[in-house]
Motif scaffolding. Structure first.
Motif, PDB file in Angstrom:
ATOM      1  N   GLU A   1      42.762  83.376 -60.728  1.00  0.00           N
ATOM      2  CA  GLU A   1      43.896  82.554 -60.282  1.00  0.00           C
ATOM      3  C   GLU A   1      44.855  82.241 -61.434  1.00  0.00           C
ATOM      4  O   GLU A   1      45.175  81.069 -61.666  1.00  0.00           O
TER       5      GLU A   1
ATOM      6  N   ARG B   1      55.338  82.430 -62.549  1.00  0.00           N
ATOM      7  CA  ARG B   1      54.463  83.379 -61.843  1.00  0.00           C
ATOM      8  C   ARG B   1      54.955  84.797 -61.989  1.00  0.00           C
ATOM      9  O   ARG B   1      54.186  85.702 -62.288  1.00  0.00           O
TER      10      ARG B   1
ATOM     11  N   SER C   1      42.855  86.241 -56.797  1.00  0.00           N
ATOM     12  CA  SER C   1      44.032  85.472 -56.394  1.00  0.00           C
ATOM     13  C   SER C   1      43.992  85.105 -54.919  1.00  0.00           C
ATOM     14  O   SER C   1      43.432  85.817 -54.099  1.00  0.00           O
TER      15      SER C   1
ATOM     16  N   SER D   1      46.892  84.686 -53.588  1.00  0.00           N
ATOM     17  CA  SER D   1      48.192  85.183 -53.152  1.00  0.00           C
ATOM     18  C   SER D   1      48.089  86.647 -52.735  1.00  0.00           C
ATOM     19  O   SER D   1      47.961  87.542 -53.564  1.00  0.00           O
TER      20      SER D   1
ATOM     21  N   GLU E   1      50.381  88.319 -51.581  1.00  0.00           N
ATOM     22  CA  GLU E   1      51.612  88.968 -52.060  1.00  0.00           C
ATOM     23  C   GLU E   1      51.402  89.529 -53.472  1.00  0.00           C
ATOM     24  O   GLU E   1      51.759  90.667 -53.748  1.00  0.00           O
ATOM     25  N   ASP E   2      50.800  88.717 -54.342  1.00  0.00           N
ATOM     26  CA  ASP E   2      50.549  89.169 -55.719  1.00  0.00           C
ATOM     27  C   ASP E   2      49.611  90.374 -55.711  1.00  0.00           C
ATOM     28  O   ASP E   2      49.836  91.363 -56.414  1.00  0.00           O
TER      29      ASP E   2
END
Ligand code: ADP
Length: 266
Positions: free
Chosen positions: A166, A176, A198, A200, A202-203
């Motif tokens: 993270e 970010r 993560s 996310s 998206e990441d």
């Protein structure tokens, strides 16, 4: 040979107490050299417990972690050296930095390679520049620098396997983006192995080659990123979602619009 492998890896917290919990449950997986692996799973699925065993911060209850084919616990006294080969950036990177100055931390790797003082200084400078760490911070204590700088310092340590748990937590959107680009650049230039844990999607969709999906301490999927995110229904059963853009495109396609499916990024 995989750079990192787990064999039947199991970790139990609180053995023999009423709170006994098998956080990692017979996981066997192989990570190839130079891969950028995304690790996802619902909160409490065992991601942190897994990655903390990969660099020897936690000792497995049973099973093995092999680094380049060798059991990392074969010689328990040498476990500290493993932490420099398999580096970890936490949400709280202070746990990764050990020495009294940032420079000494970054110098640990080159020192172990038997380089001269001059060569070590040169390496440290280059590594710091590469990670975007200002030179005047090298004499600071790892405890005095900011969260973003600590993450950069851990990247500058240039481990063979870099684990980021993270890493973008608590950063603003710009911070970010900068950190993600840095991770991608690091990976492209050094071809080192990177594991990114993560929340996310998206990441993960943006940068991972393969995605490891953990559910209740077990490996649920370990496949190419596109393949994992094409299984939205299965992910939803595990409390996970696909990137927003993937969901939108899938919905449009279901409604008959001529768009392609399997879109991962905006
Ligand atoms: P994640 O990183 O996916 O959120 P964790 O590895 O932190 O998952 O946790 C996995 C499971 O182990 C959870 O059920 C959690 O409550 C439990 N757990 C984590 N750390 C401890 C601990 N120090 N003592 C007891 N149980 C723990």
């Amino acid at each position: 040979m995989p750079i990192l492998e787990t064999q039947d890896l199991t970790y139990v917290y609180g053995t023999g107490t009423p709170f006994e919990k098998t956080a990692v449950d017979h996981m066997s997986l192989q990570i190839e050299e130079g891969e950028l692996v995304g690790v996802i799973g619902h909160t409490g699925s065992g991601k942190s417990t897994l990655v903390q065993q990969l660099n020897g911060l936690l000792r497995p209850t049973s099973g093995k972690v092999l680094l380049k084919g060798k059991d990392i616990w074969a010689e328990p006294k040498k476990i500290r050296a493993i932490r420099f080969q398999v580096g970890m950036v936490f949400q709280y990177p202070e746990h990764q930095l050990f020495e009294e100055t940032v420079e000494k931390d970054i110098a640990f790797g080159p020192k172990n390679m038997g380089l001269s003082e001059g060569e070590i200084k040169e390496r440290v400078k280059m590594a710091a520049a590469f990670a975007g760490l200002k030179e005047d911070l090298l004499q600071a204590s790892p405890f005095e620098i900011s969260g973003g700088e600590k993450r950069r310092a851990a990247i500058a340590m240039d481990p063979e396997v870099l684990i980021l748990d993270e890493p973008t937590a608590g950063l603003d959107p710009r911070g970010r983006d900068v950190l993600l680009s840095q991770i991608v650049n690091y990976h492209r230039q050094k071809h080192n192995t990177v594991l990114l844990v993560s929340h996310s999607m998206e990441d993960i969709a943006r940068i991972a080659d393969r995605v490891l999906v953990i559910d209740n301490g077990k490996v649920a999927m370990f496949e190419k990123t596109r393949k994992v995110f094409s299984q939205g229904a299965r992910l939803a059963e595990m409390g996970l979602r696909v990137p927003q853009i993937t969901r939108i495109m899938t919905t449009l396609k279901e409604k008959g619009y001529p768009v392609s499916s399997g879109v991962l990024t905006v």
